[in-house]
Design a protein around this motif. Sequence first.
Motif, PDB file in Angstrom:
ATOM      1  N   ASP A  41      32.603 -19.196  22.780  1.00 11.86           N
ATOM      2  CA  ASP A  41      33.501 -18.314  23.664  1.00 11.86           C
ATOM      3  C   ASP A  41      34.413 -19.041  24.681  1.00 11.86           C
ATOM      4  OD1 ASP A  41      32.684 -16.370  21.916  1.00 11.86           O
ATOM      5  OD2 ASP A  41      31.401 -15.587  23.237  1.00 11.86           O
ATOM      6  N   GLU A  42      34.063 -20.243  25.303  1.00 10.81           N
ATOM      7  CA  GLU A  42      34.698 -20.943  26.354  1.00 10.81           C
ATOM      8  C   GLU A  42      35.793 -21.920  25.819  1.00 10.81           C
ATOM      9  OE1 GLU A  42      32.359 -22.925  29.471  1.00 10.81           O
ATOM     10  OE2 GLU A  42      30.625 -21.831  29.000  1.00 10.81           O
ATOM     11  N   LEU A  43      35.860 -22.288  24.679  1.00 16.68           N
ATOM     12  CA  LEU A  43      36.524 -23.212  23.915  1.00 16.68           C
ATOM     13  C   LEU A  43      38.168 -22.716  23.830  1.00 16.68           C
ATOM     14  CD1 LEU A  43      34.183 -24.849  21.512  1.00 16.68           C
ATOM     15  CD2 LEU A  43      34.832 -25.634  23.865  1.00 16.68           C
ATOM     16  N   ARG A  44      39.190 -23.282  24.149  1.00 15.95           N
ATOM     17  CA  ARG A  44      40.425 -22.867  23.831  1.00 15.95           C
ATOM     18  C   ARG A  44      40.537 -23.388  22.355  1.00 15.95           C
ATOM     19  NH1 ARG A  44      42.302 -24.805  29.880  1.00 15.95           N
ATOM     20  NH2 ARG A  44      41.705 -26.541  28.722  1.00 15.95           N
ATOM     21  N   ASP A  45      41.962 -22.787  21.841  1.00 16.93           N
ATOM     22  CA  ASP A  45      42.413 -23.476  20.385  1.00 16.93           C
ATOM     23  C   ASP A  45      42.551 -25.220  20.526  1.00 16.93           C
ATOM     24  OD1 ASP A  45      42.598 -20.907  19.599  1.00 16.93           O
ATOM     25  OD2 ASP A  45      44.601 -20.937  19.860  1.00 16.93           O
ATOM     26  N   GLU A  47      39.941 -27.262  21.002  1.00 13.79           N
ATOM     27  CA  GLU A  47      38.962 -27.808  21.575  1.00 13.79           C
ATOM     28  C   GLU A  47      37.468 -27.579  20.909  1.00 13.79           C
ATOM     29  OE1 GLU A  47      39.830 -27.486  26.154  1.00 13.79           O
ATOM     30  OE2 GLU A  47      38.602 -25.785  25.364  1.00 13.79           O
ATOM     31  N   ASP A 107      39.395 -32.128  23.240  1.00 13.66           N
ATOM     32  CA  ASP A 107      40.586 -31.848  22.202  1.00 13.66           C
ATOM     33  C   ASP A 107      40.020 -32.743  20.820  1.00 13.66           C
ATOM     34  OD1 ASP A 107      43.193 -32.670  20.897  1.00 13.66           O
ATOM     35  OD2 ASP A 107      43.597 -31.013  22.075  1.00 13.66           O
TER      36      ASP A 107
END
Length: 124
Positions: A41-45, A47, A107
């Motif tokens: 839930d912490e990861l951005r697109d 990542e 990334d």
Amino acid sequence: MRFTVTDDDTAAALGSGSLPVLATPRLLAWCEAATCAALEDELRDGETSVGTRVQLEHLAASPVGAELEVTAEVAYADGRLRRFTVTARHVDGKVVGSGEVTRVVVDAERFLGRLRPAPDQGAD
């Protein structure tokens, strides 16, 4: 996360021993899966996270059919680094394994780009 030990999860199947009990490499994989789920839930697109350090004690045997619950809790966070405390228990509460897993958020495209060989620059 919950897992059930199958024949494919045993030391005999994975080559880490000769007995039909949960293999340490599978226990480690389950612990890493729990850390990935905890970070999800912490990861951005774009990542993902990569494991960088593991310390794991396999404390008790688990026969085929045993159900385990594996938990991961953030013990330390600093920028992209996350260190998790992991614990695996039989559903009756007996601790099967415990330790720490460290992951770094990266990334995905940049990370994989570093692994690709450089384009051929031509002959000398």
